[in-house]
Structure formats: C-alpha cells, structure tokens
Design an enzyme around this catalytic site. Structure first.
Site, mmCIF file in Angstrom:
data_model
loop_
_atom_site.group_PDB
_atom_site.id
_atom_site.type_symbol
_atom_site.label_atom_id
_atom_site.label_comp_id
_atom_site.label_asym_id
_atom_site.label_seq_id
_atom_site.Cartn_x
_atom_site.Cartn_y
_atom_site.Cartn_z
ATOM 1 N N LYS A 59 55.508 50.905 -43.051
ATOM 2 C CA LYS A 59 54.417 50.391 -42.224
ATOM 3 C C LYS A 59 54.760 49.037 -41.605
ATOM 4 C CE LYS A 59 51.073 52.487 -45.392
ATOM 5 N NZ LYS A 59 49.951 52.167 -46.293
ATOM 6 N N HIS A 92 39.886 38.432 -32.386
ATOM 7 C CA HIS A 92 40.800 38.732 -33.494
ATOM 8 C C HIS A 92 42.273 38.686 -33.073
ATOM 9 C CE1 HIS A 92 37.109 40.943 -35.257
ATOM 10 N NE2 HIS A 92 37.167 39.701 -35.709
ATOM 11 N N ARG A 110 40.933 41.626 -40.480
ATOM 12 C CA ARG A 110 40.807 41.199 -41.887
ATOM 13 C C ARG A 110 41.936 40.316 -42.392
ATOM 14 N NH1 ARG A 110 39.097 46.203 -45.502
ATOM 15 N NH2 ARG A 110 39.358 44.603 -47.091
ATOM 16 N N ARG A 247 41.746 54.936 -54.414
ATOM 17 C CA ARG A 247 41.210 55.048 -53.073
ATOM 18 C C ARG A 247 40.247 56.227 -52.962
ATOM 19 N NH1 ARG A 247 44.319 52.511 -49.175
ATOM 20 N NH2 ARG A 247 42.575 53.049 -47.853
#
Ligand SMILES: [Zn+2]
Length: 262
Positions: A59, A92, A110, A247
């Site tokens: 990622k 953001h 975030r 999760r």
C-alpha cells in the site's frame, strides 16, 4: 480505505502528471503528516528536482527524485489528487507538490500515516523491510507458504508483513469468492481451497485495478455489504457480519461455512 488497487490508481496519477516534471515549490499546509522529516528539509530537498517513475509496494507509493525518494502511505482516508492549480486547496490537502504543469496534492482526512523522505534507495528499502511479498506479483508457491500459517486466514491476508497490499474489503471479497470462511485456520485449508484462494485473489485484483478501487459491483460482495439487509449475490442468503482480524467482516453463511459449526 486505500488498498492495492487504490494505490495503483495514485501511482497512475503520479506517473501521468508528475513523472519527468520539475518541482517548483512544495506547500506544507499541515506538517502533522510528515514522518521523520521537517517541512523545511522536505521543501529544500525537493524543490528543483524532478519526479521519477513511481513504484507501488503493497500500500506504499515510492517516488524517486534522482537520489532521494518520497514514500507515501495513505492510511485509511488518503489520496493523491492532480489539479491544474486553478482549484482552491481542499481543507485536507496536507502537502502540495507544485510542478511546472500543475499540482499533485496529498490529501488525507485522518492523517494516520503520511510522508517519509528517504535519502536513497537503501534507506527506502530499510523503511519497507518488514513488507511481505506483494499481493499482485506473489507466486503460487510463496502464497502457499504464507497462507499455511497457523492463524485465521483473514489475519494472515491482512498482515502486511505476510502479504502486502490487501485490506479489509479485498480480503472479504477474496474469501467470499473462494468460499472460505474468513476465520478458517490457514494451516487447515486443503490444497484445493488454497488454490481457490489464490485464484480469487488474482481475479479480484485484476478486476479492481482498472477502476482504482474495490468496485461495488452488484456481482461482488463489496457491492452488497453495506446495504440495509444485504444478501449474497451468489445464493441470496442473508449475509453475516462479525469481527475477524479486529475488523468488521462480512461473509455468506451458506457459501462460506463456519469452521466452528462443522
Ligand atoms: Zn452465498
């Protein structure tokens, strides 16, 4: 949440608009996303350099800058956005790379992860030393070795040090395609099941990458999981919800029998 297909999409944005372009300025609106580097050092190091060909690992996105490298991770809410420079910054947009032809904006609500600067390729490799093989290129033999671990299969597939690139949506989708309950123990899968899992992963990634995300198609679990009364797109059974690997997890109780009830 950005997973392998999303980061492939961000890689494409950087490759299309950034590669070969010179950085004329760096705007750090929020130094809270910088990891191990200050705004001054980042700006000074990058200004005047050109973006090289970006590479994705799991990622992570790596962008070489003839010497140093930028490493970007998108956490739960991050993205890489191209703009001609005419649109006012989004609130953001934490760091903006101003190029000769427009702007690449690192946008993240975030701020769970962020941006690293590595002095050279060796330093970049050290930062990513814990990553397992990439889910897109892992071979069958290596995949088999990884998934034989004595733990829940979802936990293994989510673990970036075991296999890099998969996240919550992809893992649920892959398990559903392979008809394997996400809480099955990896070492108890049959060889046929392990093969199904590998083929499902390849198919899901191949289909998801062109859209730059895990697509919510009607024929996919992902297209149903967030509905009010979601049903399995294969057999019509009401989908089950629970937790696995810490999760929120969705599966079909008919297509993916629970390991504890059989
Ligand atoms: Zn089903």
């Amino acid at each position: 949440m950005p997973e392998l297909p999303d980061v492939e999409g961000f890689r494409g944005v950087v490759a299309e608009y950034g590669t070969g372009r010179r950085i004329t300025a760096v705007r750090v609106a929020d130094p809270g996303v910088l990891r191990g580097v200050g705004a001054g050092e980042l700006t000074e190091t990058l200004t005047g350099r050109s973006f090289g060909e970006p590479e994705r690992r799991g990622k992570w996105l790596l962008v070489p800058l003839s010497g140093p490298l930028l490493l970007l991770h998108f956490g739960m809410t991050g993205s890489m956005v191209w703009d001609t420079g005419e649109t006012p910054p989004h609130r953001h947009d934490r760091v903006t790379f101003v190029l000769t032809n427009g702007e690449l904006r690192y946008r993240d609500m975030r701020k769970l992860r962020g941006i690293w600067l590595a002095a050279d390729q060796d330093a970049a490799d050290r930062l990513l030393a814990d990553l397992g093989p990439d889910a897109l290129t892992v071979g069958r033999r290596e995949f088999d070795g990884v998934t034989r671990a004595r733990r829940q299969i979802k936990a293994t597939l989510m673990d970036q040090s075991a296999l890099a690139g998969l996240g919550n949506l992809l893992v649920d989708e892959i398990c559903w395609r392979a008809r394997i309950h996400p809480r099955r123990q990896g070492d108890r899968l049959t060889e046929a099941e392990r093969g199904e899992l590998y083929r499902a992963m390849r198919r899901v990634l191949r289909d998801a990458i062109p859209t730059g995300r895990v697509p919510g198609r009607r024929s996919w679990l992902t297209g149903h999981r967030d509905g009010p009364h979601p049903t399995c797109p294969r057999c019509g059974t009401a989908l089950a919800h629970g937790r696995a690997a810490g999760r929120t997890t969705v599966w079909c109780p008919r297509c993916q029998p629970d390991p504890d009830s059989g």
